[in-house]
Scaffold this active site. Structure first.
Site, mmCIF file in Angstrom:
data_model
loop_
_atom_site.group_PDB
_atom_site.id
_atom_site.type_symbol
_atom_site.label_atom_id
_atom_site.label_comp_id
_atom_site.label_asym_id
_atom_site.label_seq_id
_atom_site.Cartn_x
_atom_site.Cartn_y
_atom_site.Cartn_z
ATOM 1 N N GLU A 258 0.835 -1.150 0.078
ATOM 2 C CA GLU A 258 -0.035 0.167 0.049
ATOM 3 C C GLU A 258 1.009 1.068 -0.071
ATOM 4 O O GLU A 258 1.511 1.411 0.983
ATOM 5 C CB GLU A 258 -0.873 0.008 1.360
ATOM 6 C CG GLU A 258 -2.131 0.608 1.205
ATOM 7 C CD GLU A 258 -1.917 1.833 2.160
ATOM 8 O OE1 GLU A 258 -1.727 2.829 1.579
ATOM 9 O OE2 GLU A 258 -2.284 1.719 3.399
ATOM 10 N N CYS A 297 -2.083 8.696 3.371
ATOM 11 C CA CYS A 297 -2.003 7.803 2.122
ATOM 12 C C CYS A 297 -3.112 8.204 1.341
ATOM 13 O O CYS A 297 -3.120 8.095 0.197
ATOM 14 C CB CYS A 297 -1.743 6.465 2.158
ATOM 15 S SG CYS A 297 -2.834 5.669 3.328
HETATM 16 P P1 NDP Z 1 9.398 4.301 3.577
HETATM 17 O O1 NDP Z 1 8.987 3.594 2.267
HETATM 18 O O2 NDP Z 1 11.017 4.755 3.410
HETATM 19 O O3 NDP Z 1 9.262 3.323 5.081
HETATM 20 C C1 NDP Z 1 7.915 2.516 5.195
HETATM 21 C C2 NDP Z 1 8.490 1.534 6.038
HETATM 22 O O4 NDP Z 1 9.394 0.726 5.657
HETATM 23 C C3 NDP Z 1 9.050 1.817 7.438
HETATM 24 O O5 NDP Z 1 8.707 1.062 7.995
HETATM 25 C C4 NDP Z 1 10.423 1.606 7.120
HETATM 26 O O6 NDP Z 1 11.230 1.662 8.102
HETATM 27 C C5 NDP Z 1 10.723 0.486 6.288
HETATM 28 N N1 NDP Z 1 11.707 0.233 5.459
HETATM 29 C C6 NDP Z 1 12.540 1.292 4.590
HETATM 30 N N2 NDP Z 1 13.615 0.460 4.019
HETATM 31 C C7 NDP Z 1 13.363 -0.872 4.313
HETATM 32 C C8 NDP Z 1 14.273 -2.229 4.248
HETATM 33 N N3 NDP Z 1 15.029 -1.920 3.222
HETATM 34 N N4 NDP Z 1 13.896 -3.038 4.431
HETATM 35 C C9 NDP Z 1 12.604 -3.244 5.336
HETATM 36 N N5 NDP Z 1 11.855 -2.135 5.844
HETATM 37 C C10 NDP Z 1 12.319 -0.983 5.499
HETATM 38 O O7 NDP Z 1 8.496 5.303 3.894
HETATM 39 P P2 NDP Z 1 8.547 6.366 4.895
HETATM 40 O O8 NDP Z 1 7.913 6.148 6.133
HETATM 41 O O9 NDP Z 1 9.962 7.138 5.096
HETATM 42 O O10 NDP Z 1 7.959 7.610 4.227
HETATM 43 C C11 NDP Z 1 8.290 8.017 2.935
HETATM 44 C C12 NDP Z 1 7.180 8.362 2.040
HETATM 45 O O11 NDP Z 1 6.172 7.303 1.983
HETATM 46 C C13 NDP Z 1 6.312 9.516 2.548
HETATM 47 O O12 NDP Z 1 6.899 10.794 2.375
HETATM 48 C C14 NDP Z 1 4.961 9.318 1.900
HETATM 49 O O13 NDP Z 1 5.283 9.819 0.392
HETATM 50 C C15 NDP Z 1 5.019 7.884 1.857
HETATM 51 N N6 NDP Z 1 4.189 7.273 2.487
HETATM 52 C C16 NDP Z 1 3.065 6.449 2.268
HETATM 53 C C17 NDP Z 1 2.139 6.156 3.258
HETATM 54 C C18 NDP Z 1 0.955 5.297 2.723
HETATM 55 O O14 NDP Z 1 0.287 4.983 3.528
HETATM 56 N N7 NDP Z 1 0.649 4.984 1.546
HETATM 57 C C19 NDP Z 1 2.283 6.339 4.554
HETATM 58 C C20 NDP Z 1 3.645 6.886 4.732
HETATM 59 C C21 NDP Z 1 4.439 7.593 3.924
HETATM 60 P P3 NDP Z 1 12.249 2.749 8.866
HETATM 61 O O15 NDP Z 1 11.272 3.829 8.988
HETATM 62 O O16 NDP Z 1 13.018 1.821 10.043
HETATM 63 O O17 NDP Z 1 13.138 3.315 7.732
#
Ligand code: NDP
Length: 683
Positions: A258, A297
């Site tokens: 998602e 989101c």
């Molecule tokens: P990320 O995609 O960077 O992170 C989402 C989750 O994935 C976090 O728990 C993160 O952990 C984890 N993650 C990141 N890299 C890895 C990896 N290599 N292996 C395993 N887990 C990983 O999104 P962000 O939360 O930083 O948000 C960035 C952007 O995403 C926002 O600015 C927005 O544009 C979008 N977003 C979309 C959402 C939605 O609901 N569709 C919700 C929130 C954000 P960790 O935090 O430890 O890096």
């Protein structure tokens, strides 16, 4: 200022992690709130604990018992929600924002508890019937079953909903019998950690059914196997990176994503500035920009408006945004809080700069922005910002760049098809709203938009007073969209539970299918006994217990009497001439008479353990019953569900579905249905 806490992972049945790692700062004033731990986890052990301890512990319970645990857990968390609200404030959330996260999360637990209790069977196997005959004489049949996958669910969550995000994935997987390994986004993991501590303290969760990973998932994704599942919420980039991990691809590990999407709201061109829908549109866009400081989101990133009303929309939207008071949510009068972190603040500022390139900022953008509250200059606040893209058919930025904050772009269109084409430029969204009071517009627009949206809200004056809003995913409705939105599906009632179950087709004789599914299948051996099945208590009744009734010949007097009683004088029953000309060529008995007569044949009238008949399912009148036809019924115990509930008299009771076949003198099926009853327990 409260003392920063040392966060710990909960793995292998204990909280671990004592070496202080990175500091997590308050989004409101930049003060330290918590430290992640530096200690690395052994993910082989984490997965092993889920498989070896979690799965047997979960499957020692059945669907009904797990549904009851979810309810108890929801109650436990609700009673302690104040502690969660206090921590949530540090994420920059207002009270209303926290409500969405915290009570949205517990509400989802309640919703899945009642879904489980009302719609799932006892045991750990769902029969996705009906069984279908696969041979001429009915000796060979096929059906579908769903069983727990006997794997673990790894849930990777985003920072914006630290509680709801974890619980909306946990509830259906727990109900399905899958242990969960929850990995919250680091920035707000202190709130998820607090919630998991409460879950553990509650003692309601079987050992191994919930583990928490603070910080990195290390090599966890390289260790999962085909029966495990990975779900992800976050950015499209991370989703793309994770879903192509060789181990996931090689082992066909289901990966549900998602991701961010450029959701739109369309103001239809049938709406005029004086119509209530015009203000509803403005209100919805303003609300989506400011709730959770736009960190949803599902938020409206693209507001698609008729070009001739662009000035009016801009003016009214700006007037609404002018009333928004940004700052520390604990300060009186503040209506919008902060972004989750300074990193997010920087990220949103960069995205706004990219969006502004070639477009115009019509409201906000930062100049003169002064959030309220002590230390707010160290917080992660961002001004509500509205942009205008004059030529959205040509310019791509608004259709590509997501600023994950209180930011939206106005996109003017010239005709309604042009508006739909702009919506499609988002390449797949979680949700879209069409504001119109014209049903024809709604039918035309939704049919086209549905191909690229996970959910669609049609908003007008009739729906508005009770609308749950554009941005709110609901437990009973699908959440997740195609393409850019990640291509995944969450929630949607029982659909979500089925994502965590494995479907298999089963073939064999009806008797074998009945044994496998735990449900009577037509054609399977039945058990006739001298005791009427209605005389058995719930515990004593067995699936397959059956009664073949005596016969009854239907007379004209029956039809006349039933017509008089019901007031149903339909020509097919009363007009000899019209009935002759009909497809049946003769007068026939009312279908409801056949039902009533069948009940008269199979009911055991005396007081007994059958407490109530609460409905019929799958009713079909298969063949007509004419005057002189002779009918009889077969009543067979089809399905038993023990909801572990007590009746008003304090006695236990269960649900029993009975298969009813009504046949005529030639053995042909004339009516077929299930009767649903409540049956008392002995104890
Ligand atoms: P990320 O995609 O960077 O992170 C989402 C989750 O994935 C976090 O728990 C993160 O952990 C984890 N993650 C990141 N890299 C890895 C990896 N290599 N292996 C395993 N887990 C990983 O999104 P962000 O939360 O930083 O948000 C960035 C952007 O995403 C926002 O600015 C927005 O544009 C979008 N977003 C979309 C959402 C939605 O609901 N569709 C919700 C929130 C954000 P960790 O935090 O430890 O890096």
């Amino acid at each position: 200022m409260t003392h920063p806490t040392q966060l710990q992972s909960y793995v292998g049945g204990r909280f671990v992690g004592t070496r202080r790692g990175a500091t997590l700062a308050s989004a409101v004033n930049g003060e330290p709130v918590a430290y992640v731990h530096e200690d690395s986890l052994d993910f082989g052990e984490v997965l092993d604990h889920a498989h070896r301890v979690g799965i047997p512990a979960l499957l020692a319970l059945d669907f009904q018992q797990r549904a009851a645990r979810l309810k108890a857990l929801a109650k436990y968390l609700v009673e302690r929600k104040d502690a969660l609200y206090a921590i949530s404030a540090q994420t920059g959330a207002t009270r209303a924002d926290s409500w969405i996260d915290i009570e949205g999360g517990t509400g989802t637990l309640f919703a899945y508890s009642s879904l489980g209790s009302n719609e799932l069977p006892s045991g750990n196997l769902v029969h996705e019937g009906p069984a279908m005959p696969l041979s001429k004489t009915g000796g060979f049949a096929g059906t579908h079953i769903l069983v727990p996958r006997r794997g673990a669910a790894v849930h990777i969550n985003a920072f914006n909903f630290p509680i709801w995000g974890a619980l909306e994935k946990f509830a259906p997987s727990f109900l399905a019998g899958m242990p969960c390994i929850v990995k919250p986004a680091t920035a707000t993991s202190y709130l998820t950690e607090a919630m998991v501590r409460l879950c553990v303290e509650s003692g309601l969760l079987p050992e191994g059914s919930l583990q928490l990973v603070i910080g990195s998932t290390g090599d966890l994704l390289d260790r999962v196997r085909g029966q495990d599942v990975v779900t992800f919420t976050g950015s499209a980039d991370t989703a793309a990176k994770l879903r192509t991990r060789p181990n996931l691809v090689l082992n066909s590990v289901p990966f549900n994503a998602e991701a961010d999407s450029l959701n739109c709201a369309i103001l239809s061109d049938d709406v005029l500035p004086d119509d209530p829908e015009f203000d509803l549109f403005v209100k919805e866009v303003a609300r989506e920009m400011t709730v959770k400081a736009g960190q949803k989101c599902t938020a409206i990133r693209r507001a698609i408006v008729p070009r001739r009303h662009l000035a009016a929309v801009t003016e009214r939207l700006s007037a609404r945004l002018a009333k928004v008071v940004v700052g520390d949510p604990s300060v009186d009068g503040v209506t919008m809080g902060a972004l989750a972190s300074r990193d997010q603040q920087r990220d949103v500022a960069e995205r706004v700069a990219q969006l502004a390139h070639g477009n115009q900022i019509v409201w906000g953008g930062g100049a003169g922005f002064a959030p309220r509250g002590t230390g707010a200059d160290q917080g992660a606040f961002f001004a509500p910002t509205l942009l205008l893209c004059e030529h959205p058919g040509m310019d791509a930025a608004a259709h590509d760049i997501e600023a994950f904050g209180p930011v939206s772009t106005l996109l003017p269109y010239d005709d309604f098809d042009g508006a739909l084409a702009l919506a499609e430029r988002g390449r797949g969204s979680l949700v879209g709203t069409l504001v119109t009071h014209d049903p024809a517009r709604a039918a035309y627009g939704v049919a086209r938009l549905a191909a690229l949206h996970g959910r669609l809200l049609v908003l007008d004056r009739d729906a508005a007073p009770e609308s749950t809003g554009h941005g709110s995913p609901l437990p009973l409705l699908k959440h997740g969209g195609p393409g850019r939105a990640g291509g995944g599906e969450e929630l949607g009632g029982l659909r979500a539970v089925k994502h965590y179950l494995q479907r298999a087709a089963v073939q064999g004789s009806p008797t074998m299918l009945a044994a496998v599914t735990g449900e009577h299948v037509r054609g399977a051996a039945v058990r006739e006994s001298s005791v009427h099945p209605f005389r058995h208590h719930f515990e004593d009744l067995r699936v397959g217990d059956s009664l073949l009734t005596h016969r009854r010949t239907v007379s004209e007097a029956d039809i006349v009497a039933f017509g008089g009683l019901s007031g149903d004088y339909f020509y097919m029953h009363f007009d000899e001439i019209a009935a002759k000309a009909s497809v049946f060529g003769k007068r026939i008995a009312h279908g409801y008479f056949v039902l009533s007569a069948a009940a008269g044949l199979f009911v055991s009238p005396g007081e007994g353990p059958v407490l109530a008949n609460y409905g019929l399912d799958t009713l079909r009148f298969v063949k007509p019953v004419g005057i002189g036809d002779t009918i009889r019924a077969r009543l067979t115990c089809k399905r038993k569900i023990d909801r572990n509930k007590l009746g008003a008299d304090g006695r236990g009771q269960g649900v029993v579905a009975w298969d009813v076949e009504v046949t005529n003198q030639d053995g042909e099926l004339v009516a077929s249905y299930d009767i649903l009853t409540l049956v008392a327990k002995r104890g």
